[in-house]
Design an enzyme around this catalytic site. Structure first.
Site, mmCIF file in Angstrom:
data_model
loop_
_atom_site.group_PDB
_atom_site.id
_atom_site.type_symbol
_atom_site.label_atom_id
_atom_site.label_comp_id
_atom_site.label_asym_id
_atom_site.label_seq_id
_atom_site.Cartn_x
_atom_site.Cartn_y
_atom_site.Cartn_z
ATOM 1 N N ASN A 1 56.652 63.949 79.186
ATOM 2 C CA ASN A 1 55.806 62.958 78.531
ATOM 3 C C ASN A 1 55.116 63.654 77.368
ATOM 4 O OD1 ASN A 1 53.885 61.198 77.643
ATOM 5 N ND2 ASN A 1 53.012 60.760 79.641
ATOM 6 N N PRO A 2 55.633 63.496 76.154
ATOM 7 C CA PRO A 2 55.075 64.215 75.010
ATOM 8 C C PRO A 2 53.662 63.772 74.655
ATOM 9 C CG PRO A 2 56.691 62.624 74.268
ATOM 10 C CD PRO A 2 56.737 62.626 75.768
ATOM 11 N N THR B 1 59.870 60.731 77.696
ATOM 12 C CA THR B 1 59.424 59.380 78.009
ATOM 13 C C THR B 1 58.882 58.739 76.737
ATOM 14 O OG1 THR B 1 57.183 60.063 78.615
ATOM 15 C CG2 THR B 1 58.844 60.036 80.365
ATOM 16 N N GLY C 1 53.989 66.900 82.232
ATOM 17 C CA GLY C 1 53.003 65.940 81.772
ATOM 18 C C GLY C 1 51.798 65.997 82.680
ATOM 19 N N GLY C 2 51.091 64.907 82.759
ATOM 20 C CA GLY C 2 49.898 64.851 83.591
ATOM 21 C C GLY C 2 50.154 64.168 84.914
ATOM 22 N N ASP C 3 49.055 63.753 85.546
ATOM 23 C CA ASP C 3 49.135 63.107 86.853
ATOM 24 C C ASP C 3 50.019 61.867 86.830
ATOM 25 O OD1 ASP C 3 47.338 65.001 87.690
ATOM 26 O OD2 ASP C 3 45.628 63.639 87.790
ATOM 27 N N GLY C 4 49.912 61.076 85.777
ATOM 28 C CA GLY C 4 50.715 59.857 85.688
ATOM 29 C C GLY C 4 52.200 60.154 85.616
ATOM 30 N N GLU D 1 55.003 59.065 88.387
ATOM 31 C CA GLU D 1 56.202 58.292 88.048
ATOM 32 C C GLU D 1 57.470 59.022 88.467
ATOM 33 O OE1 GLU D 1 56.528 56.657 84.150
ATOM 34 O OE2 GLU D 1 54.430 56.015 84.111
#
Length: 85
Positions: free
Chosen positions: A8-9, A39, A64-67, A71
């Site tokens: 997730n950039p 993404t 990426g992060g938690d999200g 996912e």
């Protein structure tokens, strides 16, 4: 072993995009070639994970992060979509 990073950039307010070249180099130095899927919208990481599993990827890495992590995990447990399920 096939490895795919789901990236997730936009995570961390776009800092992941700037850090990706360094992250990519570190991953490849540690484990060898890494395929990349970026993404571009909500729930994209779930679908990219499903695609990776359908493609026979051995290791999926969430970047990426938690999200993004959430996912990607959901991509392992929710039924795949599409004609080949």
């Amino acid at each position: 072993m096939r490895v795919r990073a789901i990236v997730n950039p936009n995570s961390s307010h776009g800092r992941t995009r700037a850090a990706w070249p360094r992250i990519s180099q570190a991953l490849e130095a540690a484990i060898g070639p890494v395929e990349v899927a970026f993404t571009d919208q909500p729930m994209a990481a779930t679908e990219r994970t499903r695609e990776a599993l359908r493609d026979g990827v051995d290791l999926v890495i969430a970047v990426g992060g938690d999200g993004t992590v959430n996912e990607v995990v959901n991509g392992f447990f929710h039924p795949p979509t599409g004609p080949d399920n």
